[in-house]
Design an enzyme around this catalytic site. Structure first.
Site: not given
Ligand code: GLN
Length: 487
Positions: A176, A152, A77
């Protein structure tokens, strides 16, 4: 059929028998990205030249002493800082930020011999549930490109679901990792607060943030967490508690396991298909010898509200560092310092981030602090107590990871408050600091449903045990999106 359908153990055995080289495996990952990422859009950047050079160097290393993740590709990420590789947090503010150091988790992955193939799309500064707040692009759900991958950590979950990489790291402040894992039909673990170092994770809400692991199956996940967990002198909130052997927990034996099922997790707002999949999952666990009972977490009702007060309050303070001077975007043609601050932040942050900074500033303001921030902290304690009480009697708590399957692209823009409220099944876990894993447990209209298994502090081993036993008894994890095989 791609090599990346194989488990880490299978890949390791191919590498060990010299039927496969790290370079070939790395090339396969880049070939998959080249083929699929035009549709999925999971990656913000790739690291091909360096990754291939690293792969060649790894191939020269002797077979002895290679760990279980040696030579395997991973995506990160883009809020996890990587030395020499642009790390944006999916924000214009950090569009050109090239860190001079590695996050502790990245150092650990490198020590394990993993190959970092690229950085994955996300909601800007991890604020969102759809990956649509990214300043750069949208990511699409590999199961159905009209739908979001969740967020996310949407890029991380989508990349694993599409078979572009078998491993990814995400971060979970309020769901997330678990929610996108559920939306994309992969396995996502949010470890106990303090189990994994946050050093080098771009901070959203420091008392809630944890790096989490996203994989195709439970065993891979256990091995990945093993590699990144543990005390870190650079993060004073990490725990000195020893990291157990997670793989040893995968015994398949859940006889006598006591499961609490909060009625709030199967109540109003949860779709019928999701309820049905979770009820069937409970039957499966029951058939394996586990016992479940309905319980109540009475303060859950206030969890989303408390979470959004606390998360935005911490965010407003964490994001104060982006002032146009020290990091990232700096507005041009300004006349004085105040204008530099104001314009850099106005131009560098996206709408969702600004909204949250404003909200956090309001919650912390002298006039509202007592009624808003302090109250939210009290609710947080009540929620932690609800869990502590339940765990006196039960080994794990089970419910859905999300009330629905993946939303349509653009659908949630119409009602942002409803989107916040949808986090009610994941945020309590972060407020209490306990671990939770999401595993695939069904499909509704071709989109995956995730089962959330919540555990006691530092008891990730039991979560892996239950998740693995469930996985062995079902075949949801073996199903892959059509796009993955190029259909
Ligand atoms: N959807 C939640 C939020 O927007 C959770 C995000 C996260 O876990 N990073 O804050």
């Amino acid at each position: 059929m791609t090599l990346l359908n194989k488990t880490a153990v299978e890949l390791q055995s191919l590498l060990h028998n010299r039927e496969l080289t790290v370079k070939e495996l790395t090339e396969e990952s880049f070939a998959r990205i080249a083929k699929l990422d035009e549709s999925v859009q999971a990656f913000l950047s790739t690291n091909e030249a360096e990754a291939l050079a690293q792969a060649e160097a790894l191939d020269q290393q002797p077979l002895e002493g290679r760990g279980p993740l040696f030579g395997l590709p991973i995506g990160l990420k883009d809020n996890i800082v990587t030395k020499g590789i642009t790390t944006t947090g999916a924000s214009k503010m950090l569009a050109n930020f090239v860190p001079v150091y590695d996050a502790t988790v990245v150092e650990k992955l490198k020590e394990a011999g993993m190959v970092i193939v690229g950085k994955l799309n996300m909601d800007e500064f991890a604020m969102g549930s759809t990956t649509e707040t990214s300043a750069f692009k949208k990511t699409y759900n590999p199961w159905n490109l009209d739908h979001v991958p969740g967020g996310s950590s949407g890029g991380s979950a989508a990349a694993v679901a599409a078979g572009e990489v078998p491993f990814a790291l995400g971060s979970d402040t309020g769901g997330s990792v678990r929610q996108p894992a559920a939306f994309c039909g992969v396995v996502g673990m949010k470890p106990t607060y303090g189990r994994v170092s946050r050093f080098g994770l771009i901070a959203y809400a420091s008392s809630l943030d944890q790096v989490g692991t996203i994989t195709q199956n439970v065993e891979d996940n256990a091995m990945l967490l093993q590699a990144i967990a543990g005390l870190d002198p650079k993060d004073s909130m990490t725990s000195p508690q020893e990291v157990p052997d997670y793989k040893a927990a995968l015994t398949g034996d859940v006889k006598g396991l006591k499961i609490g099922v909060p009625k709030e997790y199967l109540g109003e707002g949860v779709s019928d298909e999701v309820k049905k999949a979770v009820q069937e999952a409970l039957q499966t666990l029951e058939s394996l010898g586990a016992e479940w009972e309905e319980i109540s977490l009475p303060h859950l009702h206030y969890a989303a509200e408390a979470y959004y007060v606390i998360a935005t309050s911490e965010a407003t303070s964490n994001l104060a560092r982006f002032d146009g001077i020290r990091y990232g975007y700096s507005a041009e043609g300004v006349h004085d310092l105040d204008e530099l601050y104001a314009r850099s932040r106005a131009e560098g942050f996206g709408r969702e981030v600004k909204k949250r900074i404003l909200f956090g500033t309001y919650a912390l303001g002298a006039e509202h602090h007592k009624d808003v921030f302090v109250k939210a902290q009290k609710v947080r304690t009540l929620i932690a107590q609800d869990f502590a009480q339940a765990f006196e009697k039960y080994d794990v708590i089970i419910g859905p990871s999300s009330a629905t399957t993946a939303y349509k692209i653009g659908e949630t823009n119409k009602d942002p408050l409803a989107l916040y409220a949808n986090d009610v099944l994941t945020v309590p876990v972060n407020l209490a600091g306990v671990p939770a894993i999401s595993v695939p447990c069904g499909f509704a209209d071709g989109l995956p449903v995730g089962l959330q298994i919540i555990g006691k502090h530092f008891d990730e081993a039991t979560l892996y045990k239950v998740a693995h036993a469930f996985e062995q008894a079902t075949d949801f994890h073996t199903q892959t999106p059509a796009i993955r095989e190029g259909k």
